[in-house]
Write an enzyme that holds these catalytic residues in place. Structure first.
Site, PDB file in Angstrom:
ATOM      1  NE  ARG A 159      -3.245   2.754   2.671  1.00  0.00           N
ATOM      2  CZ  ARG A 159      -3.320   3.187   3.653  1.00  0.00           C
ATOM      3  NH1 ARG A 159      -2.795   2.953   5.019  1.00  0.00           N
ATOM      4  NH2 ARG A 159      -4.008   4.190   3.797  1.00  0.00           N
ATOM      5  CG  HIS A 174     -10.133   6.383   2.585  1.00  0.00           C
ATOM      6  ND1 HIS A 174     -10.682   7.177   3.551  1.00  0.00           N
ATOM      7  CD2 HIS A 174      -9.367   5.692   3.738  1.00  0.00           C
ATOM      8  CE1 HIS A 174     -10.592   7.513   4.562  1.00  0.00           C
ATOM      9  NE2 HIS A 174      -9.572   6.512   4.802  1.00  0.00           N
ATOM     10  NE  ARG A 187      -6.608  12.240   9.377  1.00  0.00           N
ATOM     11  CZ  ARG A 187      -6.665  11.044   8.637  1.00  0.00           C
ATOM     12  NH1 ARG A 187      -7.745  11.167   7.710  1.00  0.00           N
ATOM     13  NH2 ARG A 187      -6.003  10.031   8.919  1.00  0.00           N
ATOM     14  CD  GLU A 216      -8.678   0.111   2.836  1.00  0.00           C
ATOM     15  OE1 GLU A 216      -8.934  -0.092   3.893  1.00  0.00           O
ATOM     16  OE2 GLU A 216      -8.254   1.420   2.529  1.00  0.00           O
TER      17      GLU A 216
END
Ligand code: ADP
Length: 399
Positions: A90, A179, A240, A383
């Site tokens: 990744r 993402h 966040r 993922e």
């Protein structure tokens, strides 16, 4: 083919060994506290999760421990490292240079390095993982799968900031989105379940985890997404802030005596639902507190859901309609209350919620009623499997 999937951060590393013929996870786990002391978690398929304290002062030592665990005669899942056919990595930021996954060679790695200043915390760590694997498994093909690649189809009107254009020209300041591997995986699965061609659908994907983002897909392409130059933009997240008035930075910095780094730390680590509630970034804690009458926990959940609904509304405008919406990731998959709160704003689209289906957890669900004008689904993201599939495809194509 056996593909080792590596997600390497600065002090942690997640891994899965996936058999791409059966798409089974043969073993998975993580290394934590790399460079500090070290904890290795290892779980073979069908076996117990093992947690061992093991010194890992470098990523080299951490990956070596993972490889040792995979071939361990006691509960390893392969006899020797020759059974690892490829490694999928990744990579967080591919800038404008990578629109899809790539075989990692020296030249590609150099190009990724050129994107490092766009993701100074993530990309260098990802590349340490790549280099270490190259050293420990020479000759094994390595593939890079980028978080940003899926969103590279966004049109200029979606990715251009209202800033002096020269910042884009000089520094590539624009919206990238993240993402992407998850948005890609979930949107393809959504089209597959609906039995419609991917490029015939208008889809909105809500990836709601600790980090959260939404994407809008039409004509088989990502048209817009909520994260920007960095993963700070967009939704209110675990810690966040998401979108805020940029002037808040100067205002609060002056009041609190913070410099730019201090302010960024607040926006990345102390804001979001954690900042609003003062309790937790985890929606399980927030729901418990809200049920117990905590008003700020309730407010944090309301702010979160309202922002998601507003983004969906804006993407319905961007796509000029929507056929299907999918929820995914930790909150999207496991928090029926939040899904219900979001959908309560969308009645105007003819969306009708099936309360009973929405009450179920952790599986593929259609949570809209049969007469709902828009299909709404829960689709667990994966993922690692997406990275393994990309790796397999590229290695086969280059064989
Ligand atoms: P990331 O990969 O960004 O770290 P995840 O997609 O794993 O995040 O999501 C983690 C978040 O999902 C947790 O912080 C929590 O808020 C939420 N979550 C996980 N399980 C549940 C649950 N059962 N109910 C509500 N929220 C949950």
């Amino acid at each position: 083919m056996n593909v080792l999937v590596i997600n390497c951060g600065s002090s942690s590393l997640k891994y899965q060994l996936i058999n791409t013929d059966t798409e089974e996870v043969m073993a998975k786990g993580l290394c934590e506290r790399i460079g500090i002391d070290g904890v290795l978690t290892y779980q073979p398929k069908g076996g117990e999760k093992e947690k061992t304290e093991a010194a890992m002062l470098t990523h080299n030592e951490a990956i070596q421990l993972v490889l040792d665990a995979l071939v361990n005669p006691k509960n390893g899942v392969i006899k020797d490292l020759g059974e690892i056919d490829a490694v999928g990595h990744r990579i967080v930021h591919g800038g404008e240079k990578f629109t899809k996954s790539v075989i990692l060679d020296d030249e590609v790695i150099k190009t990724i390095e050129e994107c490092n200043d766009l993701a100074p915390l993530h990309n260098p760590a990802n590349l340490i993982g790549v280099r270490t694997c190259q050293k420990l498994m020479p000759g094994v093909p390595m593939v890079g799968v980028f978080d940003t690649a899926f969103h590279q189809t966004m049109p200029a009107k979606a990715y251009t900031y209202g800033l002096p254009y020269e910042y884009y020209e000089k520094y590539k300041v624009r919206r990238y989105g993240f993402h992407g591997t998850s948005h890609n995986f979930v949107s393809h699965r959504l089209a597959e379940i609906l039995g419609k061609p991917y490029d015939s659908l208008k889809m909105i994907i809500c990836h709601l985890g600790n980090g959260a983002s939404i994407s809008a897909i039409k004509d088989g392409k990502c048209q817009d997404t909520s994260m920007g130059l960095t993963p700070l933009e967009g939704l209110v997240m675990g810690t966040r802030s998401g979108d805020i008035d940029p002037s808040i930075m100067e205002f609060v910095a002056n009041k609190e005596g913070l410099d730019m780094a201090g302010m960024m730390n607040v926006l990345n680590k102390k804001s979001g639902v954690l900042g609003i509630s003062g309790i937790s970034s985890d929606f399980r804690d927030l729901e418990e507190a809200a049920d117990g009458g905590n008003e700020r926990a309730k407010l944090a959940m309301e702010v979160f859901a309202y922002r998601v609904a507003k983004y969906i509304g804006s993407y319905v405008a961007a796509l000029n309609g929507v056929d299907a919406i999918a929820f995914t990731a930790g909150i999207g998959e496991n928090a029926p209350t939040i899904r219900k709160m979001v959908l309560s704003y969308l009645g105007y689209l003819g969306i009708k919620l099936n309360e009973e289906e929405n009450g179920k957890r952790g599986e593929e669900l259609t949570i809209s009623t049969p007469d709902s004008k828009v299909t709404v689904m829960v689709i667990p993201t994966n993922e690692e499997l997406a990275i393994a599939r990309e790796t397999l495809a590229l290695v086969k194509a280059n064989a």
